[in-house]
Design a protein around this motif. Structure first.
Motif, PDB file in Angstrom:
ATOM      1  N   MET A 109       0.832  -1.201   0.000  1.00  0.00           N
ATOM      2  CA  MET A 109       0.000   0.000   0.000  1.00  0.00           C
ATOM      3  C   MET A 109       0.870   1.256   0.000  1.00  0.00           C
ATOM      4  O   MET A 109       0.596   2.215  -0.721  1.00  0.00           O
ATOM      5  CB  MET A 109      -0.929   0.000   1.211  1.00  0.00           C
ATOM      6  N   ARG A 110       1.923   1.237   0.793  1.00  0.00           N
ATOM      7  CA  ARG A 110       2.848   2.371   0.844  1.00  0.00           C
ATOM      8  C   ARG A 110       3.539   2.543  -0.509  1.00  0.00           C
ATOM      9  O   ARG A 110       3.694   3.651  -1.006  1.00  0.00           O
ATOM     10  CB  ARG A 110       3.875   2.156   1.956  1.00  0.00           C
ATOM     11  N   TYR A 111       3.961   1.431  -1.092  1.00  0.00           N
ATOM     12  CA  TYR A 111       4.663   1.470  -2.374  1.00  0.00           C
ATOM     13  C   TYR A 111       3.732   1.935  -3.492  1.00  0.00           C
ATOM     14  O   TYR A 111       4.103   2.783  -4.315  1.00  0.00           O
ATOM     15  CB  TYR A 111       5.228   0.083  -2.689  1.00  0.00           C
ATOM     16  N   ALA A 112       2.518   1.394  -3.534  1.00  0.00           N
ATOM     17  CA  ALA A 112       1.575   1.727  -4.611  1.00  0.00           C
ATOM     18  C   ALA A 112       1.167   3.192  -4.589  1.00  0.00           C
ATOM     19  O   ALA A 112       0.989   3.811  -5.646  1.00  0.00           O
ATOM     20  CB  ALA A 112       0.338   0.835  -4.525  1.00  0.00           C
ATOM     21  N   THR A 113       1.016   3.756  -3.397  1.00  0.00           N
ATOM     22  CA  THR A 113       0.619   5.164  -3.298  1.00  0.00           C
ATOM     23  C   THR A 113       1.810   6.099  -3.380  1.00  0.00           C
ATOM     24  O   THR A 113       1.655   7.267  -3.726  1.00  0.00           O
ATOM     25  CB  THR A 113      -0.117   5.445  -1.971  1.00  0.00           C
ATOM     26  N   GLY A 114       2.987   5.597  -3.019  1.00  0.00           N
ATOM     27  CA  GLY A 114       4.160   6.467  -2.926  1.00  0.00           C
ATOM     28  C   GLY A 114       4.072   7.407  -1.745  1.00  0.00           C
ATOM     29  O   GLY A 114       4.775   8.411  -1.681  1.00  0.00           O
ATOM     30  N   PRO A 141      -2.473  10.777   2.681  1.00  0.00           N
ATOM     31  CA  PRO A 141      -2.756  12.157   2.279  1.00  0.00           C
ATOM     32  C   PRO A 141      -3.612  12.183   1.004  1.00  0.00           C
ATOM     33  O   PRO A 141      -3.678  11.197   0.259  1.00  0.00           O
ATOM     34  CB  PRO A 141      -1.356  12.735   2.016  1.00  0.00           C
ATOM     35  N   ASN A 142      -4.211  13.319   0.750  1.00  0.00           N
ATOM     36  CA  ASN A 142      -5.035  13.560  -0.454  1.00  0.00           C
ATOM     37  C   ASN A 142      -6.283  12.690  -0.508  1.00  0.00           C
ATOM     38  O   ASN A 142      -6.820  12.429  -1.583  1.00  0.00           O
ATOM     39  CB  ASN A 142      -4.212  13.357  -1.737  1.00  0.00           C
ATOM     40  N   GLY A 143      -6.736  12.189   0.648  1.00  0.00           N
ATOM     41  CA  GLY A 143      -7.966  11.412   0.712  1.00  0.00           C
ATOM     42  C   GLY A 143      -7.844   9.988   0.185  1.00  0.00           C
ATOM     43  O   GLY A 143      -8.850   9.303   0.000  1.00  0.00           O
ATOM     44  N   ILE A 144      -6.637   9.519  -0.058  1.00  0.00           N
ATOM     45  CA  ILE A 144      -6.432   8.159  -0.551  1.00  0.00           C
ATOM     46  C   ILE A 144      -6.645   7.170   0.584  1.00  0.00           C
ATOM     47  O   ILE A 144      -6.147   7.377   1.691  1.00  0.00           O
ATOM     48  CB  ILE A 144      -5.022   8.001  -1.156  1.00  0.00           C
ATOM     49  N   LYS A 145      -7.393   6.113   0.313  1.00  0.00           N
ATOM     50  CA  LYS A 145      -7.681   5.099   1.328  1.00  0.00           C
ATOM     51  C   LYS A 145      -7.313   3.728   0.798  1.00  0.00           C
ATOM     52  O   LYS A 145      -7.399   3.468  -0.403  1.00  0.00           O
ATOM     53  CB  LYS A 145      -9.147   5.133   1.722  1.00  0.00           C
TER      54      LYS A 145
END
Length: 159
Positions: free
Chosen positions: A15-20, A53-57
Protein backbone atom coordinates in the motif's frame (compact mmCIF):
# COMPACT_ATOMS: atom_id res chain seq x y z
CA UNK A 1 -0.30 -10.90 17.36
CA UNK A 2 -1.82 -13.58 15.12
CA UNK A 3 -2.25 -12.98 11.40
CA UNK A 4 -1.52 -9.24 11.71
CA UNK A 5 2.02 -9.94 13.00
CA UNK A 6 2.59 -12.82 10.63
CA UNK A 7 1.50 -11.33 7.31
CA UNK A 8 0.51 -7.65 7.49
CA UNK A 9 3.88 -6.20 6.55
CA UNK A 10 3.35 -7.41 2.99
CA UNK A 11 0.07 -5.63 2.17
CA UNK A 12 1.06 -2.59 4.25
CA UNK A 13 4.33 -2.26 2.36
CA UNK A 14 2.48 -2.74 -0.93
CA UNK A 15 0.00 0.00 0.00
CA UNK A 16 2.85 2.37 0.84
CA UNK A 17 4.66 1.47 -2.37
CA UNK A 18 1.57 1.73 -4.61
CA UNK A 19 0.62 5.16 -3.30
CA UNK A 20 4.16 6.47 -2.93
CA UNK A 21 2.94 7.94 0.36
CA UNK A 22 3.05 7.26 4.08
CA UNK A 23 -0.27 6.57 5.83
CA UNK A 24 -1.42 9.26 8.23
CA UNK A 25 -3.96 7.23 10.24
CA UNK A 26 -5.59 3.81 10.50
CA UNK A 27 -8.38 1.83 12.05
CA UNK A 28 -8.47 -1.93 12.54
CA UNK A 29 -10.63 -4.71 13.88
CA UNK A 30 -9.83 -8.26 14.88
CA UNK A 31 -11.91 -11.41 14.58
CA UNK A 32 -11.44 -15.02 15.58
CA UNK A 33 -13.71 -17.59 13.96
CA UNK A 34 -12.01 -20.60 15.52
CA UNK A 35 -11.29 -19.77 19.18
CA UNK A 36 -10.39 -23.42 19.85
CA UNK A 37 -7.28 -22.89 17.67
CA UNK A 38 -6.41 -19.44 19.03
CA UNK A 39 -6.43 -20.07 22.76
CA UNK A 40 -3.94 -17.31 23.54
CA UNK A 41 -6.22 -14.58 22.21
CA UNK A 42 -4.18 -13.89 19.07
CA UNK A 43 -6.54 -12.64 16.34
CA UNK A 44 -7.21 -15.04 13.48
CA UNK A 45 -8.27 -12.22 11.13
CA UNK A 46 -7.45 -8.52 11.09
CA UNK A 47 -9.15 -5.94 8.87
CA UNK A 48 -7.38 -2.61 8.57
CA UNK A 49 -8.05 0.64 6.77
CA UNK A 50 -5.18 3.01 6.07
CA UNK A 51 -5.68 6.71 5.39
CA UNK A 52 -3.14 8.49 3.19
CA UNK A 53 -2.76 12.16 2.28
CA UNK A 54 -5.04 13.56 -0.45
CA UNK A 55 -7.97 11.41 0.71
CA UNK A 56 -6.43 8.16 -0.55
CA UNK A 57 -7.68 5.10 1.33
CA UNK A 58 -6.57 1.48 1.35
CA UNK A 59 -8.29 -1.57 2.82
CA UNK A 60 -6.47 -4.68 3.93
CA UNK A 61 -7.19 -8.05 5.49
CA UNK A 62 -4.85 -10.69 6.78
CA UNK A 63 -6.30 -14.02 7.79
CA UNK A 64 -5.65 -17.61 8.75
CA UNK A 65 -9.33 -18.40 8.03
CA UNK A 66 -9.26 -18.03 4.22
CA UNK A 67 -6.79 -18.44 1.39
CA UNK A 68 -6.53 -14.80 0.31
CA UNK A 69 -3.57 -13.73 -1.79
CA UNK A 70 -4.24 -10.75 -4.06
CA UNK A 71 -3.61 -7.03 -4.34
CA UNK A 72 -5.82 -4.67 -6.33
CA UNK A 73 -4.81 -1.07 -6.93
CA UNK A 74 -7.21 1.44 -8.46
CA UNK A 75 -5.42 4.30 -10.24
CA UNK A 76 -6.63 7.48 -11.92
CA UNK A 77 -6.69 5.84 -15.37
CA UNK A 78 -7.34 2.18 -14.60
CA UNK A 79 -6.21 -0.53 -12.21
CA UNK A 80 -3.94 -3.49 -11.77
CA UNK A 81 -4.22 -6.68 -9.80
CA UNK A 82 -1.62 -9.14 -8.60
CA UNK A 83 -2.71 -12.71 -7.87
CA UNK A 84 -0.85 -14.29 -6.31
CA UNK A 85 0.33 -11.20 -4.52
CA UNK A 86 2.85 -13.02 -2.30
CA UNK A 87 4.73 -16.04 -3.54
CA UNK A 88 8.22 -17.45 -3.43
CA UNK A 89 7.64 -18.49 -7.05
CA UNK A 90 6.96 -14.93 -8.19
CA UNK A 91 3.86 -12.80 -8.47
CA UNK A 92 1.72 -12.29 -11.55
CA UNK A 93 -1.25 -10.21 -12.48
CA UNK A 94 -3.01 -8.07 -15.03
CA UNK A 95 -3.90 -4.47 -15.79
CA UNK A 96 -7.28 -3.00 -16.71
CA UNK A 97 -6.05 -2.41 -20.26
CA UNK A 98 -5.45 -6.14 -20.71
CA UNK A 99 -1.72 -6.46 -20.08
CA UNK A 100 -0.48 -9.62 -18.37
CA UNK A 101 2.12 -9.09 -15.64
CA UNK A 102 4.22 -12.24 -15.69
CA UNK A 103 6.27 -13.46 -12.73
CA UNK A 104 9.98 -12.77 -12.64
CA UNK A 105 11.96 -15.84 -13.69
CA UNK A 106 14.38 -15.25 -10.83
CA UNK A 107 15.06 -15.85 -7.16
CA UNK A 108 13.83 -12.62 -5.59
CA UNK A 109 15.39 -13.36 -2.21
CA UNK A 110 18.80 -14.01 -3.78
CA UNK A 111 18.59 -10.73 -5.74
CA UNK A 112 17.83 -8.79 -2.55
CA UNK A 113 20.52 -10.56 -0.50
CA UNK A 114 23.11 -10.01 -3.24
CA UNK A 115 22.11 -6.34 -3.41
CA UNK A 116 22.38 -6.02 0.39
CA UNK A 117 25.89 -7.49 0.35
CA UNK A 118 27.01 -5.27 -2.55
CA UNK A 119 25.47 -2.19 -0.92
CA UNK A 120 27.43 -2.87 2.27
CA UNK A 121 30.67 -3.58 0.40
CA UNK A 122 30.30 -0.51 -1.84
CA UNK A 123 28.72 1.82 0.75
CA UNK A 124 25.61 2.36 -1.41
CA UNK A 125 21.87 2.42 -0.60
CA UNK A 126 20.01 -0.90 -0.43
CA UNK A 127 16.97 -1.82 -2.55
CA UNK A 128 15.02 -2.45 0.67
CA UNK A 129 16.62 -0.57 3.57
CA UNK A 130 15.79 -1.59 7.14
CA UNK A 131 13.86 1.62 7.74
CA UNK A 132 11.15 0.29 5.40
CA UNK A 133 10.66 -2.77 7.59
CA UNK A 134 10.66 -0.65 10.73
CA UNK A 135 7.95 1.60 9.28
CA UNK A 136 5.84 -1.42 8.31
CA UNK A 137 6.13 -2.83 11.84
CA UNK A 138 5.17 0.53 13.40
CA UNK A 139 1.98 0.43 11.31
CA UNK A 140 1.36 -3.23 12.25
CA UNK A 141 1.70 -2.30 15.93
CA UNK A 142 -0.80 0.54 15.49
CA UNK A 143 -3.26 -1.82 13.75
CA UNK A 144 -2.91 -4.34 16.55
CA UNK A 145 -3.62 -1.60 19.11
CA UNK A 146 -6.56 -0.18 17.14
CA UNK A 147 -8.21 -3.59 16.91
CA UNK A 148 -7.75 -4.20 20.63
CA UNK A 149 -9.38 -0.83 21.31
CA UNK A 150 -12.57 -1.42 19.31
CA UNK A 151 -11.38 0.17 16.08
CA UNK A 152 -9.96 3.33 17.61
CA UNK A 153 -8.60 5.65 14.92
CA UNK A 154 -4.87 5.97 15.42
CA UNK A 155 -2.96 8.90 13.97
CA UNK A 156 0.43 7.68 12.81
CA UNK A 157 3.67 9.48 13.47
CA UNK A 158 5.31 10.87 10.37
CA UNK A 159 9.05 10.39 9.93
Amino acid sequence: GGAIYDMAVYPINAMRYATGLEPIALTASHETQRPDLFLNGAPEITYFDLEFPNGIKAKGRVTYADNVNFLKVDCADGNYELAPFQSYNGVSGSTSDGKYLKPCDCNQQAIQMDDDALAILNDKPMIAPGIEGLRDIQIVEAALASGRNEGERIVLKQY
